[in-house]
Design a protein around this motif. Structure first.
Motif, short mmCIF file in Angstrom:
data_model
loop_
_atom_site.label_atom_id
_atom_site.label_comp_id
_atom_site.label_asym_id
_atom_site.label_seq_id
_atom_site.Cartn_x
_atom_site.Cartn_y
_atom_site.Cartn_z
N LYS A 58 0.83 -1.20 0.00
CA LYS A 58 0.00 0.00 0.00
C LYS A 58 0.86 1.26 0.00
O LYS A 58 0.60 2.21 -0.74
CB LYS A 58 -0.91 -0.02 1.22
N GLN A 59 1.92 1.27 0.81
CA GLN A 59 2.79 2.44 0.89
C GLN A 59 3.62 2.64 -0.38
O GLN A 59 3.86 3.76 -0.79
CB GLN A 59 3.73 2.33 2.09
N GLN A 60 4.05 1.56 -1.00
CA GLN A 60 4.91 1.64 -2.17
C GLN A 60 4.12 1.59 -3.48
O GLN A 60 4.73 1.57 -4.55
CB GLN A 60 5.93 0.50 -2.16
N SER A 61 2.80 1.52 -3.40
CA SER A 61 1.94 1.38 -4.58
C SER A 61 2.34 0.17 -5.41
O SER A 61 2.43 0.23 -6.64
CB SER A 61 1.98 2.64 -5.44
N ASN A 62 2.59 -0.94 -4.73
CA ASN A 62 2.97 -2.20 -5.37
C ASN A 62 1.79 -3.17 -5.28
O ASN A 62 1.55 -3.76 -4.22
CB ASN A 62 4.21 -2.77 -4.67
N PRO A 63 1.04 -3.34 -6.38
CA PRO A 63 -0.15 -4.19 -6.29
C PRO A 63 0.16 -5.66 -6.05
O PRO A 63 -0.63 -6.36 -5.41
CB PRO A 63 -0.83 -3.99 -7.65
N VAL A 64 1.31 -6.15 -6.51
CA VAL A 64 1.64 -7.56 -6.30
C VAL A 64 1.83 -7.84 -4.81
O VAL A 64 1.28 -8.79 -4.26
CB VAL A 64 2.91 -7.96 -7.10
N ILE A 92 4.85 -20.61 1.76
CA ILE A 92 6.20 -20.35 1.24
C ILE A 92 6.13 -19.90 -0.22
O ILE A 92 6.82 -18.97 -0.62
CB ILE A 92 7.09 -21.60 1.41
N VAL A 93 5.27 -20.54 -1.00
CA VAL A 93 5.11 -20.13 -2.40
C VAL A 93 4.60 -18.69 -2.47
O VAL A 93 5.10 -17.87 -3.25
CB VAL A 93 4.16 -21.09 -3.15
N LEU A 94 3.62 -18.36 -1.65
CA LEU A 94 3.08 -17.01 -1.65
C LEU A 94 4.10 -15.98 -1.18
O LEU A 94 4.10 -14.84 -1.65
CB LEU A 94 1.82 -16.94 -0.78
N LEU A 95 4.97 -16.35 -0.26
CA LEU A 95 5.98 -15.42 0.22
C LEU A 95 6.96 -15.01 -0.88
O LEU A 95 7.49 -13.90 -0.86
CB LEU A 95 6.76 -16.03 1.39
N PHE A 96 7.21 -15.90 -1.83
CA PHE A 96 8.18 -15.61 -2.88
C PHE A 96 7.56 -14.98 -4.13
O PHE A 96 8.29 -14.59 -5.04
CB PHE A 96 8.94 -16.87 -3.26
N ILE A 97 6.25 -14.88 -4.21
CA ILE A 97 5.61 -14.29 -5.39
C ILE A 97 6.07 -12.86 -5.65
O ILE A 97 6.43 -12.53 -6.78
CB ILE A 97 4.08 -14.41 -5.30
N PRO A 98 6.09 -11.95 -4.66
CA PRO A 98 6.52 -10.58 -4.97
C PRO A 98 7.99 -10.48 -5.42
O PRO A 98 8.36 -9.54 -6.10
CB PRO A 98 6.32 -9.82 -3.66
N LYS A 99 8.80 -11.44 -5.05
CA LYS A 99 10.20 -11.41 -5.47
C LYS A 99 10.35 -11.70 -6.96
O LYS A 99 11.22 -11.14 -7.61
CB LYS A 99 11.00 -12.41 -4.65
N PHE A 100 9.50 -12.56 -7.49
CA PHE A 100 9.63 -12.99 -8.88
C PHE A 100 8.70 -12.27 -9.85
O PHE A 100 8.96 -12.27 -11.04
CB PHE A 100 9.42 -14.50 -8.99
N ILE A 101 7.62 -11.69 -9.36
CA ILE A 101 6.68 -10.97 -10.22
C ILE A 101 6.82 -9.49 -9.92
O ILE A 101 6.49 -9.03 -8.84
CB ILE A 101 5.24 -11.43 -10.00
N LYS A 102 7.32 -8.76 -10.87
CA LYS A 102 7.51 -7.31 -10.72
C LYS A 102 6.59 -6.59 -11.69
O LYS A 102 6.56 -6.91 -12.87
CB LYS A 102 8.96 -6.91 -11.02
N LEU A 103 5.86 -5.61 -11.20
CA LEU A 103 5.01 -4.78 -12.07
C LEU A 103 5.43 -3.35 -12.01
O LEU A 103 5.86 -2.80 -11.11
CB LEU A 103 3.54 -4.90 -11.67
#
Length: 67
Positions: free
Chosen positions: A24-30, A56-67
């Motif tokens: 929310k603070q960084q305007s990062n929807p992922v 664990i899979v959900l924790l790594f999603i923002p690391k690999f998906i960048k918008l």
């Protein structure tokens, strides 16, 4: 409900809350939507092993998906 499931749900929900606030603070929807999913999914998973693996899979999603 098992005590282990409650504690694991609390851990992943707390991390999800942190992801949500960060997104929310960084305007990062992922990160924001991953945080929401991390907060909600422990209510629907009845097995501790599946809870950990999905978390664990959900924790790594923002690391690999960048918008």
């Amino acid at each position: 409900m098992d005590t282990n499931l409650i504690l694991l749900g609390l851990v992943f929900s707390s991390i999800g809350f942190g992801y949500f606030i960060y997104g929310k603070q960084q305007s990062n929807p992922v990160a924001r939507y991953t945080g929401v999913v991390l907060m909600v999914y422990p209510y629907f998973v009845p097995d501790a092993v599946v809870l950990i693996l999905v978390g664990i899979v959900l924790l790594f999603i923002p690391k690999f998906i960048k918008l």
